[in-house]
Design a protein around this motif. Sequence first.
Motif, PDB file in Angstrom:
ATOM      1  N   THR A   1       0.832  -1.193   0.000  1.00  0.00           N
ATOM      2  CA  THR A   1       0.000   0.000   0.000  1.00  0.00           C
ATOM      3  C   THR A   1       0.872   1.250   0.000  1.00  0.00           C
ATOM      4  O   THR A   1       2.079   1.195   0.286  1.00  0.00           O
ATOM      5  CB  THR A   1      -0.911   0.035   1.228  1.00  0.00           C
ATOM      6  OG1 THR A   1      -0.089   0.181   2.405  1.00  0.00           O
ATOM      7  CG2 THR A   1      -1.742  -1.237   1.339  1.00  0.00           C
ATOM      8  N   ARG A   2       0.240   2.383  -0.296  1.00  0.00           N
ATOM      9  CA  ARG A   2       0.980   3.640  -0.282  1.00  0.00           C
ATOM     10  C   ARG A   2       1.545   3.915   1.119  1.00  0.00           C
ATOM     11  O   ARG A   2       2.689   4.370   1.254  1.00  0.00           O
ATOM     12  CB  ARG A   2       0.076   4.790  -0.729  1.00  0.00           C
ATOM     13  CG  ARG A   2       0.746   6.152  -0.695  1.00  0.00           C
ATOM     14  CD  ARG A   2       0.097   7.149  -1.632  1.00  0.00           C
ATOM     15  NE  ARG A   2      -1.318   7.312  -1.385  1.00  0.00           N
ATOM     16  CZ  ARG A   2      -2.158   7.933  -2.240  1.00  0.00           C
ATOM     17  NH1 ARG A   2      -1.682   8.416  -3.374  1.00  0.00           N
ATOM     18  NH2 ARG A   2      -3.425   8.062  -1.957  1.00  0.00           N
TER      19      ARG A   2
ATOM     20  N   LYS B   1      -0.766   7.259 -12.848  1.00  0.00           N
ATOM     21  CA  LYS B   1      -1.047   5.826 -13.044  1.00  0.00           C
ATOM     22  C   LYS B   1       0.033   5.162 -13.897  1.00  0.00           C
ATOM     23  O   LYS B   1       0.441   4.031 -13.615  1.00  0.00           O
ATOM     24  CB  LYS B   1      -2.421   5.646 -13.682  1.00  0.00           C
ATOM     25  CG  LYS B   1      -3.576   5.907 -12.719  1.00  0.00           C
ATOM     26  CD  LYS B   1      -4.932   5.652 -13.380  1.00  0.00           C
ATOM     27  CE  LYS B   1      -6.061   5.805 -12.371  1.00  0.00           C
ATOM     28  NZ  LYS B   1      -7.394   5.578 -12.991  1.00  0.00           N
TER      29      LYS B   1
ATOM     30  N   ARG C   1       3.042   4.770 -11.733  1.00  0.00           N
ATOM     31  CA  ARG C   1       2.758   3.751 -10.716  1.00  0.00           C
ATOM     32  C   ARG C   1       2.841   2.343 -11.308  1.00  0.00           C
ATOM     33  O   ARG C   1       3.376   1.419 -10.687  1.00  0.00           O
ATOM     34  CB  ARG C   1       1.372   4.000 -10.144  1.00  0.00           C
ATOM     35  CG  ARG C   1       0.887   3.075  -9.057  1.00  0.00           C
ATOM     36  CD  ARG C   1       1.517   3.398  -7.716  1.00  0.00           C
ATOM     37  NE  ARG C   1       2.722   2.640  -7.480  1.00  0.00           N
ATOM     38  CZ  ARG C   1       3.763   3.090  -6.776  1.00  0.00           C
ATOM     39  NH1 ARG C   1       3.734   4.317  -6.275  1.00  0.00           N
ATOM     40  NH2 ARG C   1       4.818   2.352  -6.587  1.00  0.00           N
ATOM     41  N   GLU C   2       2.337   2.176 -12.534  1.00  0.00           N
ATOM     42  CA  GLU C   2       2.409   0.876 -13.205  1.00  0.00           C
ATOM     43  C   GLU C   2       3.856   0.437 -13.393  1.00  0.00           C
ATOM     44  O   GLU C   2       4.217  -0.714 -13.131  1.00  0.00           O
ATOM     45  CB  GLU C   2       1.706   0.941 -14.567  1.00  0.00           C
ATOM     46  CG  GLU C   2       0.191   1.033 -14.487  1.00  0.00           C
ATOM     47  CD  GLU C   2      -0.424   1.336 -15.845  1.00  0.00           C
ATOM     48  OE1 GLU C   2       0.299   1.252 -16.859  1.00  0.00           O
ATOM     49  OE2 GLU C   2      -1.624   1.665 -15.891  1.00  0.00           O
TER      50      GLU C   2
ATOM     51  N   ASP D   1       5.404  -0.354  -9.942  1.00  0.00           N
ATOM     52  CA  ASP D   1       4.905  -1.619  -9.401  1.00  0.00           C
ATOM     53  C   ASP D   1       5.537  -2.822 -10.104  1.00  0.00           C
ATOM     54  O   ASP D   1       5.823  -3.847  -9.473  1.00  0.00           O
ATOM     55  CB  ASP D   1       3.377  -1.684  -9.524  1.00  0.00           C
ATOM     56  CG  ASP D   1       2.675  -0.771  -8.542  1.00  0.00           C
ATOM     57  OD1 ASP D   1       3.332  -0.263  -7.613  1.00  0.00           O
ATOM     58  OD2 ASP D   1       1.454  -0.535  -8.719  1.00  0.00           O
TER      59      ASP D   1
ATOM     60  N   GLU E   1      -4.979  11.090  -6.737  1.00  0.00           N
ATOM     61  CA  GLU E   1      -5.942  10.116  -7.246  1.00  0.00           C
ATOM     62  C   GLU E   1      -5.239   9.048  -8.081  1.00  0.00           C
ATOM     63  O   GLU E   1      -5.601   7.866  -8.043  1.00  0.00           O
ATOM     64  CB  GLU E   1      -7.002  10.827  -8.087  1.00  0.00           C
ATOM     65  CG  GLU E   1      -8.032   9.915  -8.731  1.00  0.00           C
ATOM     66  CD  GLU E   1      -8.928   9.212  -7.730  1.00  0.00           C
ATOM     67  OE1 GLU E   1      -9.430   8.120  -8.044  1.00  0.00           O
ATOM     68  OE2 GLU E   1      -9.116   9.760  -6.623  1.00  0.00           O
TER      69      GLU E   1
ATOM     70  N   GLY F   1      -2.223   7.909  -7.663  1.00  0.00           N
ATOM     71  CA  GLY F   1      -1.440   6.977  -6.860  1.00  0.00           C
ATOM     72  C   GLY F   1      -0.012   7.365  -6.533  1.00  0.00           C
ATOM     73  O   GLY F   1       0.807   6.486  -6.240  1.00  0.00           O
TER      74      GLY F   1
ATOM     75  N   ASP G   1       3.288   8.684  -4.397  1.00  0.00           N
ATOM     76  CA  ASP G   1       3.730   8.493  -3.016  1.00  0.00           C
ATOM     77  C   ASP G   1       4.240   9.785  -2.392  1.00  0.00           C
ATOM     78  O   ASP G   1       4.238   9.929  -1.166  1.00  0.00           O
ATOM     79  CB  ASP G   1       4.857   7.462  -2.962  1.00  0.00           C
ATOM     80  CG  ASP G   1       4.458   6.141  -3.591  1.00  0.00           C
ATOM     81  OD1 ASP G   1       3.470   5.549  -3.146  1.00  0.00           O
ATOM     82  OD2 ASP G   1       5.142   5.709  -4.547  1.00  0.00           O
TER      83      ASP G   1
END
Length: 353
Positions: free
Chosen positions: A2-3, A111, A114-115, A118, A174, A176, A178
């Motif tokens: 999680t963040r 996003k 973030r992708e 991740d 929104e 994502g 950090d």
Amino acid sequence: MTREERIKRLYEAVKERILILDGAMGTMIQRHKLDEDGYRGERFKDFDRDLKGNNDLLVLTQPDIIRDIHSAYLEAGADIIGTNTFNAQAISQSDYGLEDQSYEMNVAAAKLAREAADEWEAKTPDRPRYVAGAMGPTNRTASISPDVNNPGFRNVSFDELVEAYSTQVRGLIEGGVDLILIETVFDTLNAKAAGFAVEEVFDEMGVHLPIMISGTITDLSGRNLSGQTPEAFWYSMRHLRPFSIGFNCSFGAEQLRPSVDEISNVTDTYVSIYPNAGLPNEMGAYDETPGHMAGLLEDWAKNGLINIVGGCCGTTPEHIRAIAEAVAPYPPRKIPEVEHKLRLSGLEPFVHG
């Protein structure tokens, strides 16, 4: 992860080693030599204004390119990658007639980053990868007149900056991110508007993310465009309780060294630095090689000046890889114990007592 878990790991990691930021987004975009159609994509093919050069728009029209750039920096060793949102607020986007797209741009950019983060985090679960929501200075200045014949004139107000930045921050959160990165600060008043917007949106959304602040030195006297020294700049921004403060862009590592020395000695938070690959040549390109730049930054690490380091204009994944390898043997800067005193800022710092 999680963040909240990532942020906890961030505070642990920055105490253990020098963290690595990514390099230039624009430099990498230029390698693709996109034409007008490339910037427009299918969605904006009939738009009534030229869009070439609007790099922030590419998160909507060329998302694969932006994601691949993020991945290249992560592969090179970056711990923190910045979103492709340097000009993704309504004030800058109004030049293209795309001010209404600001929120969507920021969500999409966050996003994409973030992708990519991740994906690399999954490969190295012991090493989280972080996304910083990048907020540039806009193309206007709140404390300086753009008209030399009318020094009292301003083409933007504090409230207008706050409104534009607020929309941007909402989209970044929104999407994502950090951290929030208020970067390339040439006018401290613009940065204060950004900081005000960030704090308001934090309260509104019920979140609180680490804030990174990065100024830029605009002449060899060591001041930003609004005239402040590094120490005065810190005193102007310390009310935000930033995770880090430092400098980016500017002249390159060699000329930036005195400013880094100054802020490293007076700030009781982490120091983040990401300079250009030297000064641009006559053709606007940057000639400083990865090895040369890494050697300069290694000296900063050896002397205990930095906690977070990366590259700005002209830097590539090759630069970031060389920098990461060069600073790896050295411990991060120790935050000094700063005596509690009255510390005020104008163009110069004022310390009482």
